[in-house]
Design a protein around this motif. Structure first.
Motif, PDB file in Angstrom:
ATOM      1  N   GLY A 499      46.638   9.860  67.192  1.00  0.00           N
ATOM      2  CA  GLY A 499      45.169   9.841  67.146  1.00  0.00           C
ATOM      3  C   GLY A 499      44.633  10.240  65.804  1.00  0.00           C
ATOM      4  N   GLY A 500      45.305   9.867  64.732  1.00  0.00           N
ATOM      5  CA  GLY A 500      44.828  10.186  63.391  1.00  0.00           C
ATOM      6  C   GLY A 500      45.697  11.202  62.679  1.00  0.00           C
ATOM      7  N   THR A 501      46.481  11.942  63.431  1.00  0.00           N
ATOM      8  CA  THR A 501      47.417  12.883  62.813  1.00  0.00           C
ATOM      9  C   THR A 501      48.785  12.221  62.712  1.00  0.00           C
ATOM     10  OG1 THR A 501      46.222  14.758  63.775  1.00  0.00           O
ATOM     11  CG2 THR A 501      48.475  15.146  62.967  1.00  0.00           C
ATOM     12  N   ILE A 502      49.278  12.060  61.459  1.00  0.00           N
ATOM     13  CA  ILE A 502      50.544  11.351  61.227  1.00  0.00           C
ATOM     14  C   ILE A 502      51.661  12.350  61.001  1.00  0.00           C
ATOM     15  CG2 ILE A 502      51.774   9.744  59.725  1.00  0.00           C
ATOM     16  CD1 ILE A 502      49.079   8.426  59.141  1.00  0.00           C
ATOM     17  N   VAL A 503      52.707  12.193  61.784  1.00  0.00           N
ATOM     18  CA  VAL A 503      53.894  13.050  61.660  1.00  0.00           C
ATOM     19  C   VAL A 503      55.070  12.168  61.256  1.00  0.00           C
ATOM     20  CG1 VAL A 503      55.468  14.615  62.834  1.00  0.00           C
ATOM     21  CG2 VAL A 503      53.011  14.642  63.403  1.00  0.00           C
ATOM     22  N   ASN A 504      55.658  12.499  60.130  1.00  0.00           N
ATOM     23  CA  ASN A 504      56.801  11.717  59.624  1.00  0.00           C
ATOM     24  C   ASN A 504      58.132  12.353  60.024  1.00  0.00           C
ATOM     25  OD1 ASN A 504      55.214   9.785  58.192  1.00  0.00           O
ATOM     26  ND2 ASN A 504      54.884  11.315  56.572  1.00  0.00           N
ATOM     27  N   SER A 505      59.081  11.507  60.343  1.00  0.00           N
ATOM     28  CA  SER A 505      60.431  11.974  60.672  1.00  0.00           C
ATOM     29  C   SER A 505      61.418  11.159  59.825  1.00  0.00           C
ATOM     30  CB  SER A 505      60.726  11.792  62.162  1.00  0.00           C
ATOM     31  OG  SER A 505      62.054  12.172  62.439  1.00  0.00           O
ATOM     32  N   ASP A 506      61.961  11.758  58.771  1.00  0.00           N
ATOM     33  CA  ASP A 506      62.834  11.046  57.837  1.00  0.00           C
ATOM     34  C   ASP A 506      64.311  11.260  58.102  1.00  0.00           C
ATOM     35  OD1 ASP A 506      60.608  10.096  56.579  1.00  0.00           O
ATOM     36  OD2 ASP A 506      60.591  11.639  55.016  1.00  0.00           O
ATOM     37  N   VAL A 538      46.565  11.923  77.241  1.00  0.00           N
ATOM     38  CA  VAL A 538      46.758  10.754  78.106  1.00  0.00           C
ATOM     39  C   VAL A 538      45.616   9.771  77.931  1.00  0.00           C
ATOM     40  CG1 VAL A 538      46.985   9.966  80.486  1.00  0.00           C
ATOM     41  CG2 VAL A 538      48.085  12.097  79.770  1.00  0.00           C
ATOM     42  N   GLY A 539      46.012   8.514  77.701  1.00  0.00           N
ATOM     43  CA  GLY A 539      45.029   7.458  77.503  1.00  0.00           C
ATOM     44  C   GLY A 539      44.587   7.311  76.076  1.00  0.00           C
ATOM     45  N   LYS A 540      45.007   8.218  75.217  1.00  0.00           N
ATOM     46  CA  LYS A 540      44.619   8.162  73.809  1.00  0.00           C
ATOM     47  C   LYS A 540      45.610   7.267  73.036  1.00  0.00           C
ATOM     48  CE  LYS A 540      41.168  10.949  74.392  1.00  0.00           C
ATOM     49  NZ  LYS A 540      41.142  12.306  73.889  1.00  0.00           N
ATOM     50  N   PRO A 541      45.158   6.730  71.898  1.00  0.00           N
ATOM     51  CA  PRO A 541      46.037   5.830  71.108  1.00  0.00           C
ATOM     52  C   PRO A 541      47.180   6.590  70.427  1.00  0.00           C
ATOM     53  CG  PRO A 541      43.980   6.225  69.936  1.00  0.00           C
ATOM     54  CD  PRO A 541      43.812   6.857  71.288  1.00  0.00           C
ATOM     55  N   LEU A 542      48.301   5.847  70.261  1.00  0.00           N
ATOM     56  CA  LEU A 542      49.462   6.388  69.539  1.00  0.00           C
ATOM     57  C   LEU A 542      50.110   5.219  68.767  1.00  0.00           C
ATOM     58  CD1 LEU A 542      52.111   8.925  70.636  1.00  0.00           C
ATOM     59  CD2 LEU A 542      52.901   6.695  69.855  1.00  0.00           C
ATOM     60  N   GLY A 543      50.240   5.401  67.475  1.00  0.00           N
ATOM     61  CA  GLY A 543      50.839   4.341  66.645  1.00  0.00           C
ATOM     62  C   GLY A 543      52.225   4.728  66.138  1.00  0.00           C
ATOM     63  N   LEU A 544      53.125   3.751  66.172  1.00  0.00           N
ATOM     64  CA  LEU A 544      54.495   3.980  65.688  1.00  0.00           C
ATOM     65  C   LEU A 544      54.800   3.034  64.531  1.00  0.00           C
ATOM     66  CD1 LEU A 544      56.450   4.251  69.082  1.00  0.00           C
ATOM     67  CD2 LEU A 544      55.670   6.127  67.609  1.00  0.00           C
ATOM     68  N   PHE A 582      65.116  17.683  72.955  1.00  0.00           N
ATOM     69  CA  PHE A 582      64.244  16.660  72.404  1.00  0.00           C
ATOM     70  C   PHE A 582      63.067  17.341  71.713  1.00  0.00           C
ATOM     71  CE2 PHE A 582      66.446  14.801  75.978  1.00  0.00           C
ATOM     72  CZ  PHE A 582      66.916  13.612  75.454  1.00  0.00           C
ATOM     73  N   TYR A 583      63.047  17.249  70.411  1.00  0.00           N
ATOM     74  CA  TYR A 583      61.992  17.891  69.634  1.00  0.00           C
ATOM     75  C   TYR A 583      61.345  16.843  68.731  1.00  0.00           C
ATOM     76  CZ  TYR A 583      59.682  20.717  66.081  1.00  0.00           C
ATOM     77  OH  TYR A 583      58.754  21.257  65.224  1.00  0.00           O
ATOM     78  N   ASN A 584      60.033  16.750  68.835  1.00  0.00           N
ATOM     79  CA  ASN A 584      59.272  15.831  67.987  1.00  0.00           C
ATOM     80  C   ASN A 584      59.712  14.379  68.181  1.00  0.00           C
ATOM     81  OD1 ASN A 584      57.132  15.524  66.195  1.00  0.00           O
ATOM     82  ND2 ASN A 584      58.484  15.468  64.405  1.00  0.00           N
TER      83      ASN A 584
END
Length: 776
Positions: A499-506, A538-544, A582-584
């Motif tokens: 929802g606008g907060t981007i979390v990177n996993s490298d 719940v019901g909010k957008p999520l981008g991958l 399972f984390y992040n």
């Protein structure tokens, strides 16, 4: 006016280590055309020595000898060869014929030595055979003739040269009286227009025919008696030349006294003809020489192939940090525009004649898969089942469904002993495939089952497809594709937009799939819900968004559930005690998961049939629009930059081996050819020059080498076409190209030439007479 032969105070001595013995002393003698001269005397009186000096088989120490007015005092070896060739026809007590030749071929040989063409010889030979009464024996080998018949062949051979002087040492010594009379009568007829000189112990037998008798004692002529008979001719060479175009008798005398002008050098075709004839006319010698030359040819071929193999193996000692499987026949192929491969692209690669197989999921070749079986593991790369044949199976059967696999171990595999013991019971066993590096289990639509097992011993192990310590797993395209999707997920970097907060996993995998999640939905963990306002996710957008070295892809979803320790087992079937593992991470539907990661094949591996043709194969692939990397060209240099020195030492050792082989071959061939010394001695006495004998000998030995090498090449062709299958030989010859076989052929020809020249020099270190005495 000159005589045909003139001796003035001529002496012959023989020097030993501490003594000097006399052959004859201060002889004065004139001999002319038309004479039939018999030299007689007791044994040791010098008569044979005198005959040898007259015929040019031996030299003299003092005095002068003239031939048709020409002084022979300064004659060297080549001069005496010319003299014997053009002036002398020899008849020997022991015949000195070539036993492996027919009657016709013995007479033909001397004519070929005199420069005659083969077609020019036939009429003259038939006339001579008629003269000596041997027409019906012309195709008979002389070894099958009686003594009298052999002597008549020798006479015909002497006459075939049209030489003005015929010399005969005891021509009737080994004959019965009837045969002796025939020989004497023939010589008498010949002496009408030639000078005939014989040595005999049985003068009574010769007396009715000869025109002159010389009696010797203690190296001197004590009697010179002219007998009643024909008159002798004492022609002047100058007068002969002046009247050469006159009457027939003048032309005949001219031909007699000046044969050197009429005669010629032996033709190259005649040298080749005799060399070719000598190659095959003695079966025992041919077989022995073939065995020796076949050994030499095979040894040279195998030594060179071994050297090339060893150098190639040393070049492959390096490593590549990015690829586990660095097989020398493997090529990494990508599209120039970095797009995914289509089926047409795969077919284009496979259409190349030097490409034997293509692995679409080549990441599985370099990423180890682990299978736990009872109390041991099978670890190794994954290949398509298209590379397995039913004949290769040790236990079980070929896969019948897409989720059945075959496992293979060889003597180098860590699991070899375990599989060898229980392999027959593994067919039908359900297994779990695990990523060796990350120890994560791969998930498939259906359980994976072992259908067949291959157990290879060390002798039959395929070194190109195996890596030391590892096994090999063969799976269907479906399993390989699902593995690729999981590998892409494991190796991709991801960005999750909450929802606008981007979390990177490298570094760690953050996206997983589950069939329990509806399409278009994503399940997140309770800690991740805090990224949304009031933790209402719940019901909010999520981008991958995912990215790796091959592609970048993204998908927009909505949050379907927030996972807690209490509901994770109900929603996903995961035990709540595994919740903290399972984390992040985010769980999504399988179809959505495939949308992100199933983007096709961006890199494939092509395996060559013949890696030595890799330059042409790489060029062909590049012309098709692909970028390529031959893994054998990408290895680090383990020699520290000294590979050139290693190659130099390897080829120096090969050269030393060739030299040793040369001397061994020469020693053996010299022993075999020793039986031929009498043949070459006979050719020399008949007038063959060193050049002639060299050419005949070279032809014989080079032809033997060509035959032996041709047999080797036929064997190589049979191996290449798999008509003969011996793995060690196939591997040994693998890296040899056509240019290598041509170069080795040149080396073998050079060796054969050197052997022939060395042997020929050995023959010519002695005079013709000395060689004749030793061999005959």
């Amino acid at each position: 006016m000159s005589h045909t032969i003139e001796l003035r105070k001529v002496s012959k001595y023989y020097a030993g280590e501490d003594t000097v013995s006399m052959g004859f002393s201060r002889i004065d003698l004139d001999l002319d055309i038309g004479e039939f001269v018999a030299i007689t005397g007791e044994s040791g009186s010098g008569k044979s020595t005198l005959l040898n000096v007259i015929s040019g088989l031996d030299t003299y120490e003092e005095g002068e000898m003239f031939v048709c007015g020409e002084d022979t005092t300064a004659y060297g070896t080549e001069d005496y060869e010319r003299y014997r060739k053009t002036y002398i026809g020899n008849i020997f007590q022991d015949f000195n014929l070539i036993n492996s030749y027919t009657v016709y071929q013995n007479i033909e040989a001397v004519m070929l030595l005199s420069g005659k063409k083969k077609k020019e010889c036939r009429e003259r030979i038939l006339e001579l055979l008629e003269l000596v009464g041997l027409s019906e024996y012309r195709k008979t080998k002389v070894s099958r003739l009686s003594g009298g018949q052999k002597q008549r062949v020798a006479i015909a051979r002497a006459l075939a040269k049209d030489a003005p002087i015929i010399v005969a040492d005891e021509p009737t010594g080994n004959l019965d009286s009837a045969s002796a009379d025939i020989v004497m009568e023939t010589l008498s007829k010949v002496s009408a227009d030639k000078l005939v000189v014989i040595v005999t112990h049985n003068y009574e037998q010769a007396e009715p025919y000869v025109t002159r008798k010389l009696t010797m004692h203690d190296g001197r002529i004590i009697e010179d008696k002219h007998l009643a008979g024909r008159e002798t001719a004492v022609p002047d060479p100058e007068a002969v030349r002046e009247h050469a175009e006159g009457d027939a008798s003048s032309r005949i005398v001219s031909e007699i006294l000046e044969p050197a002008e009429a005669g010629g050098k032996m033709r190259m075709t005649s040298e080749l003809r005799l060399g070719l004839r000598n190659t095959f006319n003695l079966p025992a010698k041919f077989i022995l020489l073939f065995i020796v030359y076949f050994f030499v040819s095979t040894a040279v071929l195998s030594q060179y192939a071994t050297t090339v193999n060893n150098l190639h193996q040393s070049d492959l000692l390096g490593y590549n940090p990015y690829f586990t499987n660095v097989s020398s026949d493997r090529i990494i192929v990508k599209k120039a525009d970095e797009s995914a491969f289509t089926d047409q692209d795969i077919e284009a690669v496979m259409s190349l004649s030097n490409i034997r197989d293509v692995v679409k999921n080549d990441l599985a070749i370099d990423s180890g898969i682990s299978i736990k079986l009872r109390d041991f593991y099978i670890d190794g790369p994954v290949y398509p089942t298209s590379q397995v044949s039913e004949e290769a199976l040790t236990y079980g059967r070929m896969p019948e469904s897409e989720y059945e696999i075959v496992v293979k171990v060889d003597a180098s595999s860590d699991a070899y002993m375990n599989i060898a013991e229980v392999g027959d019971s593994l067919s039908g066993t359900k297994v779990q495939l695990t990523d060796m590096s990350m120890m994560q289990e791969y998930e498939f639509d259906k359980p994976i089952v072992i259908a067949g097992v291959i157990v290879e011993d060390e002798e039959n192990a395929d070194e190109e497809d195996s890596m030391y310590g590892y096994s090999t797993i063969y799976a269907s395209d479906t399993v390989c594709n699902e593995l690729l999707i999981s590998m892409m997920a494991n190796s991709s970097k991801s960005s999750i937009n909450f929802g606008g907060t981007i979390v990177n996993s490298d570094f760690e995998r953050s996206i997983y799939s589950s069939s329990r999640i509806p399409e278009g939905k994503a399940y997140i963990f309770e800690d991740q819900s805090y990224y949304y306002n009031e933790s209402k996710a719940v019901g909010k957008p999520l981008g991958l968004t995912v990215r790796n070295r091959f592609f970048k892809s993204d998908i927009d979803l909505t949050v379907g559930e927030v996972l807690t320790r209490d509901n994770i087992q109900k929603l996903l079937g995961i035990d709540k005690n595994e919740y903290d593992m399972f984390y992040n991470v985010v769980f999504i539907n399988e179809e959505d998961f495939n949308t992100l990661f199933d983007r096709g094949y961006f890199q494939i591996s092509a395996f060559m049939t013949n890696e030595t043709d890799s330059p042409n194969t790489l060029a062909a692939l590049n012309e098709m629009g692909f970028t390529t990397l031959a893994l054998k060209d990408s290895l680090t240099d383990m020699t520290g930059g000294y590979s050139f020195v290693i190659q130099l030492f390897a080829y120096a050792r090969l050269l030393i081996e060739f030299i040793i082989l040369f001397f061994i071959a020469y020693a053996v061939i010299r022993l075999i050819m020793r039986s031929r010394n009498s043949y070459y001695s006979t050719l020399r006495i008949l007038g063959a020059t060193k050049k002639n004998t060299d050419a005949i000998l070279r032809t014989e030995l080079i032809l033997m080498m060509i035959i032996a090498y041709a047999v080797d090449i036929l064997f190589v062709v049979a191996v290449k076409k798999d008509l003969i299958h011996v793995k060690q030989i196939t591997d040994l010859l693998y890296f040899l190209r056509v240019s290598d076989y041509v170069a080795l052929g040149v080396v073998l020809l050079a060796m054969s030439l050197l052997i022939a020249n060395r042997y020929s020099r050995k023959i010519f270190t002695k005079s013709a007479m000395k060689t004749f005495r030793e061999e005959v």
